[in-house]
Design a protein around this motif. Structure first.
Motif, PDB file in Angstrom:
ATOM      1  N   ILE A 128      64.862  57.212  23.111  1.00  0.00           N
ATOM      2  CA  ILE A 128      64.473  55.902  23.636  1.00  0.00           C
ATOM      3  C   ILE A 128      65.717  55.023  23.634  1.00  0.00           C
ATOM      4  O   ILE A 128      66.478  55.013  22.659  1.00  0.00           O
ATOM      5  CB  ILE A 128      63.356  55.249  22.801  1.00  0.00           C
ATOM      6  CG1 ILE A 128      62.134  56.179  22.712  1.00  0.00           C
ATOM      7  CG2 ILE A 128      62.963  53.888  23.405  1.00  0.00           C
ATOM      8  CD1 ILE A 128      61.000  55.641  21.850  1.00  0.00           C
ATOM      9  N   GLY A 129      65.913  54.310  24.733  1.00  0.00           N
ATOM     10  CA  GLY A 129      67.038  53.396  24.848  1.00  0.00           C
ATOM     11  C   GLY A 129      66.572  51.990  25.175  1.00  0.00           C
ATOM     12  O   GLY A 129      65.579  51.812  25.889  1.00  0.00           O
ATOM     13  N   TRP A 130      67.302  51.020  24.667  1.00  0.00           N
ATOM     14  CA  TRP A 130      66.998  49.609  24.905  1.00  0.00           C
ATOM     15  C   TRP A 130      68.282  48.892  25.288  1.00  0.00           C
ATOM     16  O   TRP A 130      69.361  49.233  24.793  1.00  0.00           O
ATOM     17  CB  TRP A 130      66.435  48.944  23.645  1.00  0.00           C
ATOM     18  CG  TRP A 130      65.192  49.563  23.119  1.00  0.00           C
ATOM     19  CD1 TRP A 130      63.909  49.243  23.462  1.00  0.00           C
ATOM     20  CD2 TRP A 130      65.077  50.586  22.126  1.00  0.00           C
ATOM     21  NE1 TRP A 130      63.017  50.022  22.755  1.00  0.00           N
ATOM     22  CE2 TRP A 130      63.715  50.861  21.928  1.00  0.00           C
ATOM     23  CE3 TRP A 130      66.023  51.323  21.398  1.00  0.00           C
ATOM     24  CZ2 TRP A 130      63.252  51.802  21.039  1.00  0.00           C
ATOM     25  CZ3 TRP A 130      65.565  52.280  20.512  1.00  0.00           C
ATOM     26  CH2 TRP A 130      64.192  52.510  20.327  1.00  0.00           C
ATOM     27  N   LYS A 131      68.148  47.890  26.129  1.00  0.00           N
ATOM     28  CA  LYS A 131      69.324  47.096  26.479  1.00  0.00           C
ATOM     29  C   LYS A 131      68.896  45.731  27.000  1.00  0.00           C
ATOM     30  O   LYS A 131      67.992  45.631  27.820  1.00  0.00           O
ATOM     31  CB  LYS A 131      70.160  47.807  27.552  1.00  0.00           C
ATOM     32  CG  LYS A 131      71.457  47.076  27.889  1.00  0.00           C
ATOM     33  CD  LYS A 131      72.295  47.848  28.891  1.00  0.00           C
ATOM     34  CE  LYS A 131      73.603  47.114  29.150  1.00  0.00           C
ATOM     35  NZ  LYS A 131      74.435  47.828  30.141  1.00  0.00           N
ATOM     36  N   ARG A 132      69.576  44.706  26.502  1.00  0.00           N
ATOM     37  CA  ARG A 132      69.429  43.361  27.053  1.00  0.00           C
ATOM     38  C   ARG A 132      70.580  43.121  28.003  1.00  0.00           C
ATOM     39  O   ARG A 132      71.694  43.598  27.769  1.00  0.00           O
ATOM     40  CB  ARG A 132      69.451  42.310  25.949  1.00  0.00           C
ATOM     41  CG  ARG A 132      68.114  42.189  25.227  1.00  0.00           C
ATOM     42  CD  ARG A 132      68.134  41.127  24.171  1.00  0.00           C
ATOM     43  NE  ARG A 132      68.080  39.795  24.752  1.00  0.00           N
ATOM     44  CZ  ARG A 132      67.589  38.733  24.131  1.00  0.00           C
ATOM     45  NH1 ARG A 132      67.086  38.849  22.914  1.00  0.00           N
ATOM     46  NH2 ARG A 132      67.593  37.556  24.713  1.00  0.00           N
ATOM     47  N   ARG A 133      70.318  42.391  29.078  1.00  0.00           N
ATOM     48  CA  ARG A 133      71.377  42.078  30.045  1.00  0.00           C
ATOM     49  C   ARG A 133      72.530  41.395  29.313  1.00  0.00           C
ATOM     50  O   ARG A 133      72.326  40.497  28.508  1.00  0.00           O
ATOM     51  CB  ARG A 133      70.831  41.175  31.142  1.00  0.00           C
ATOM     52  CG  ARG A 133      71.856  40.943  32.250  1.00  0.00           C
ATOM     53  CD  ARG A 133      71.259  40.300  33.480  1.00  0.00           C
ATOM     54  NE  ARG A 133      70.207  41.086  34.098  1.00  0.00           N
ATOM     55  CZ  ARG A 133      70.387  42.185  34.835  1.00  0.00           C
ATOM     56  NH1 ARG A 133      71.606  42.644  35.025  1.00  0.00           N
ATOM     57  NH2 ARG A 133      69.365  42.808  35.369  1.00  0.00           N
ATOM     58  N   ALA A 157      54.477  53.593  21.600  1.00  0.00           N
ATOM     59  CA  ALA A 157      54.497  52.658  20.461  1.00  0.00           C
ATOM     60  C   ALA A 157      55.925  52.393  20.001  1.00  0.00           C
ATOM     61  O   ALA A 157      56.313  51.230  19.800  1.00  0.00           O
ATOM     62  CB  ALA A 157      53.657  53.209  19.311  1.00  0.00           C
ATOM     63  N   ALA A 158      56.720  53.439  19.841  1.00  0.00           N
ATOM     64  CA  ALA A 158      58.100  53.257  19.374  1.00  0.00           C
ATOM     65  C   ALA A 158      58.917  52.452  20.381  1.00  0.00           C
ATOM     66  O   ALA A 158      59.741  51.614  19.998  1.00  0.00           O
ATOM     67  CB  ALA A 158      58.742  54.622  19.123  1.00  0.00           C
ATOM     68  N   ALA A 159      58.696  52.695  21.664  1.00  0.00           N
ATOM     69  CA  ALA A 159      59.412  51.946  22.697  1.00  0.00           C
ATOM     70  C   ALA A 159      59.064  50.463  22.616  1.00  0.00           C
ATOM     71  O   ALA A 159      59.949  49.598  22.683  1.00  0.00           O
ATOM     72  CB  ALA A 159      59.077  52.501  24.078  1.00  0.00           C
ATOM     73  N   LEU A 160      57.783  50.152  22.456  1.00  0.00           N
ATOM     74  CA  LEU A 160      57.352  48.758  22.374  1.00  0.00           C
ATOM     75  C   LEU A 160      57.855  48.085  21.100  1.00  0.00           C
ATOM     76  O   LEU A 160      58.266  46.919  21.135  1.00  0.00           O
ATOM     77  CB  LEU A 160      55.823  48.665  22.474  1.00  0.00           C
ATOM     78  CG  LEU A 160      55.229  49.047  23.827  1.00  0.00           C
ATOM     79  CD1 LEU A 160      53.711  49.064  23.754  1.00  0.00           C
ATOM     80  CD2 LEU A 160      55.720  48.126  24.934  1.00  0.00           C
ATOM     81  N   VAL A 161      57.842  48.794  19.998  1.00  0.00           N
ATOM     82  CA  VAL A 161      58.381  48.244  18.749  1.00  0.00           C
ATOM     83  C   VAL A 161      59.857  47.888  18.938  1.00  0.00           C
ATOM     84  O   VAL A 161      60.316  46.824  18.519  1.00  0.00           O
ATOM     85  CB  VAL A 161      58.192  49.231  17.567  1.00  0.00           C
ATOM     86  CG1 VAL A 161      59.025  48.829  16.363  1.00  0.00           C
ATOM     87  CG2 VAL A 161      56.718  49.318  17.185  1.00  0.00           C
ATOM     88  N   GLY A 162      60.602  48.766  19.593  1.00  0.00           N
ATOM     89  CA  GLY A 162      62.012  48.504  19.836  1.00  0.00           C
ATOM     90  C   GLY A 162      62.254  47.327  20.767  1.00  0.00           C
ATOM     91  O   GLY A 162      63.185  46.542  20.560  1.00  0.00           O
ATOM     92  N   VAL A 163      61.417  47.185  21.796  1.00  0.00           N
ATOM     93  CA  VAL A 163      61.543  46.036  22.698  1.00  0.00           C
ATOM     94  C   VAL A 163      61.269  44.745  21.926  1.00  0.00           C
ATOM     95  O   VAL A 163      62.035  43.774  22.037  1.00  0.00           O
ATOM     96  CB  VAL A 163      60.589  46.153  23.908  1.00  0.00           C
ATOM     97  CG1 VAL A 163      60.562  44.850  24.703  1.00  0.00           C
ATOM     98  CG2 VAL A 163      60.988  47.316  24.805  1.00  0.00           C
ATOM     99  N   ARG A 164      60.201  44.757  21.150  1.00  0.00           N
ATOM    100  CA  ARG A 164      59.862  43.563  20.349  1.00  0.00           C
ATOM    101  C   ARG A 164      61.031  43.191  19.435  1.00  0.00           C
ATOM    102  O   ARG A 164      61.422  42.024  19.359  1.00  0.00           O
ATOM    103  CB  ARG A 164      58.608  43.829  19.528  1.00  0.00           C
ATOM    104  CG  ARG A 164      58.179  42.637  18.659  1.00  0.00           C
ATOM    105  CD  ARG A 164      57.024  43.005  17.760  1.00  0.00           C
ATOM    106  NE  ARG A 164      57.441  44.043  16.823  1.00  0.00           N
ATOM    107  CZ  ARG A 164      56.619  44.809  16.135  1.00  0.00           C
ATOM    108  NH1 ARG A 164      55.323  44.670  16.264  1.00  0.00           N
ATOM    109  NH2 ARG A 164      57.085  45.718  15.296  1.00  0.00           N
TER     110      ARG A 164
END
Length: 169
Positions: A128-133, A157-164
């Protein structure tokens, strides 16, 4: 919600509401780039009324060709590391931000099974990867247990936890 137990539909809905609140507070639109979850993250988010105020787009890219065409994943990355890798998920999440007007992106790629696993990447392997502009992309490896449904549910669930977390840190 604890990720130590299988998340329920109510857990996913609660996480989606928390993400919505955080996105609104941060004044950011979200985009998802999904492979093994098949759009489930986008569904969880857009199940909420008013999601158009903070949800921009969702892209499902199962094949190498779709990852390349829709998210700009480099074919050499896919040849070298495969679809289920840190390199690929980081290119997916960066590509999602580059192609849409969102301020926050999440990307997932993994092996939900029941087949497709290898000794190096068994069923349940998910990146899973996350990035803010304007920020740096970061990825995390997960090893989920269970059948296809359970692996996909845990990934959402893990993706949403990471976004939060990314929106509130």
């Amino acid at each position: 919600m604890s990720l130590s137990s299988l998340p329920t539909d109510a857990d996913l809905a609660a996480l989606a509401r928390e993400v919505a609140e955080a996105a609104l507070a941060a004044k950011l639109m979200l985009v998802t780039a999904e492979s093994c979850t098949g759009g489930w993250i986008a569904k969880a988010l857009t199940d909420l009324p008013g999601s158009s105020a903070w949800f921009d787009a969702g892209v499902v890219t199962y094949s190498y060709e779709a990852k390349e065409a829709l998210l700009g994943v480099n074919p050499r990355t896919l040849e070298r590391t495969g679809a289920v890798s840190e390199e690929t998920v980081l290119e997916m999440v960066s590509g999602a931000l580059a192609r849409f007007g969102a301020g926050m992106a999440v990307a997932v790629t993994g092996i939900a099974g029941p087949s497709g696993g290898t000794p190096d990447k068994p069923v349940g392997t998910v990146w899973i990867g996350w990035k803010r502009r304007g920020g740096y992309a970061h990825g995390r490896l997960f090893r989920f247990d269970g059948d296809r449904e359970a692996i996909r549910r845990q990934t959402v669930a893990a993706a949403l936890v990471g976004v939060r977390k990314a929106l509130t840190d």
